[in-house]
Design an enzyme around this catalytic site. Structure first.
Site, mmCIF file in Angstrom:
data_model
loop_
_atom_site.group_PDB
_atom_site.id
_atom_site.type_symbol
_atom_site.label_atom_id
_atom_site.label_comp_id
_atom_site.label_asym_id
_atom_site.label_seq_id
_atom_site.Cartn_x
_atom_site.Cartn_y
_atom_site.Cartn_z
ATOM 1 N N HIS A 20 35.566 44.759 33.750
ATOM 2 C CA HIS A 20 36.335 45.566 32.804
ATOM 3 C C HIS A 20 35.414 46.289 31.826
ATOM 4 C CE1 HIS A 20 39.587 45.742 29.478
ATOM 5 N NE2 HIS A 20 39.836 46.677 30.383
ATOM 6 N N ARG A 21 35.293 47.596 31.989
ATOM 7 C CA ARG A 21 34.404 48.424 31.166
ATOM 8 C C ARG A 21 32.937 48.004 31.342
ATOM 9 N NH1 ARG A 21 37.788 47.698 25.499
ATOM 10 N NH2 ARG A 21 39.840 47.640 26.483
ATOM 11 N N GLU A 39 35.687 48.883 36.429
ATOM 12 C CA GLU A 39 36.720 49.664 35.737
ATOM 13 C C GLU A 39 36.086 50.438 34.601
ATOM 14 O OE1 GLU A 39 39.798 50.323 32.508
ATOM 15 O OE2 GLU A 39 37.906 49.201 32.459
ATOM 16 N N ASP A 97 36.893 53.963 31.623
ATOM 17 C CA ASP A 97 37.931 54.726 30.923
ATOM 18 C C ASP A 97 37.460 56.150 30.650
ATOM 19 O OD1 ASP A 97 39.744 52.350 30.299
ATOM 20 O OD2 ASP A 97 37.869 51.710 29.365
ATOM 21 N N HIS A 109 36.640 53.962 25.738
ATOM 22 C CA HIS A 109 37.979 53.368 25.803
ATOM 23 C C HIS A 109 38.922 53.993 24.790
ATOM 24 C CE1 HIS A 109 41.184 50.484 24.739
ATOM 25 N NE2 HIS A 109 41.220 50.307 26.044
ATOM 26 N N GLU A 146 40.295 54.762 34.944
ATOM 27 C CA GLU A 146 41.526 54.794 34.159
ATOM 28 C C GLU A 146 41.566 56.065 33.323
ATOM 29 O OE1 GLU A 146 43.934 52.514 30.582
ATOM 30 O OE2 GLU A 146 42.484 51.372 31.756
ATOM 31 N N LYS A 201 42.723 57.981 30.330
ATOM 32 C CA LYS A 201 43.257 57.686 29.003
ATOM 33 C C LYS A 201 44.050 58.892 28.505
ATOM 34 C CE LYS A 201 42.374 54.214 27.493
ATOM 35 N NZ LYS A 201 42.883 52.843 27.740
ATOM 36 N N ASP A 241 36.404 40.418 31.352
ATOM 37 C CA ASP A 241 35.372 40.865 30.407
ATOM 38 C C ASP A 241 34.178 39.912 30.424
ATOM 39 O OD1 ASP A 241 37.021 43.003 28.905
ATOM 40 O OD2 ASP A 241 38.281 41.219 28.733
#
Length: 236
Positions: A8-9, A35, A37, A50, A102, A104, A222
């Site tokens: 995640h990120r 992943e 953003d 993000h 993703e 945003k 994370d």
């Protein structure tokens, strides 16, 4: 050993999130999925952050959309990194990891975001390694209208069966929801419908134990090293 999970990120507990060092750390730990953003700069470049502002992650302030890429590059992320572009991240991940991009998007905050992201996917020859997701389901509908090829996903807070016919209509394959809403019934529904279910966050042992009951489910974490340890104990 490859770790079937979504970073995640990148690795936000050890590195600044949504940076190239964070993505590299995820790859080095063996994660199969990444992943990230995407927002749009003032001059129309997809950049990775993000939040819609740069306040939390940089030494600057303001909305991403109010700065050109050149201006955004002047701000520091962590000690010495800069805000990366989507193209840079995809070129790093090419032939290494599956990437969850993703969007945003918030209504019409970023006119042209979908078109521009699709152009980057084609330019980097990453259509077969990427799936596009968003909380903004109108943005995902728009992406499907733009491309028959791109893989799509929806993000929602909880579990609802109503989303399945909609996903079938737009041919979206991925569905993300919070771990708390994971149930036998919902997993079976998604498996019958050919939907790849993803849950977040999977950082704590109870979250991992719940998600690990379902081998088909992808976990978003994370805490990459903590997840890797639990994963190896369970599946090695």
């Amino acid at each position: 050993m490859k770790i079937r999970g979504v970073a995640h990120r990148g690795y936000p507990l050890r590195y600044p999130e949504n940076t190239l060092s964070s993505y590299k750390a995820a790859y080095d730990l063996g994660f199969t999925h990444l992943e990230l953003d995407v927002h749009l700069s003032k001059d129309g470049v997809p950049v990775l952050m993000h939040d819609p502002t740069i306040d939390r992650m940089t030494d600057g302030q303001g909305w991403v959309k109010d700065y050109t890429l050149e201006e955004l590059r002047q701000f520091r992320v962590g000690r010495d990194e800069t805000i990366p572009t989507l193209e840079e991240a995809l070129l790093f991940a090419k032939d290494k990891m599956t990437v969850n991009v993703e969007l945003k998007q918030y209504g019409e905050l970023y006119p042209g975001l979908e078109e521009t992201v699709l152009e980057i996917l084609k330019k980097t020859d990453m259509l077969d390694q990427v799936y596009i997701s968003s909380f903004d389901h109108y943005s995902i509908v728009k992406m499907r209208k733009l491309s028959d090829e791109v893989e799509l996903g929806l993000i929602q807070w909880g579990a609802t069966p109503a989303v399945v016919p909609f996903m079938e209509e737009i041919r979206a394959r991925y569905l993300s929801l919070r771990t708390e809403y994971l149930t036998d019934e919902y997993v079976k529904l998604c498996e019958r419908s050919g939907i790849q279910l993803m849950v977040w966050p999977v950082n704590l042992k109870w979250q991992f134990d719940k998600a690990a009951r379902y081998p088909s489910v992808l976990c978003v974490t994370d805490d990459l090293e903590g997840f890797k340890e639990m994963y190896q104990e369970r599946f090695q």
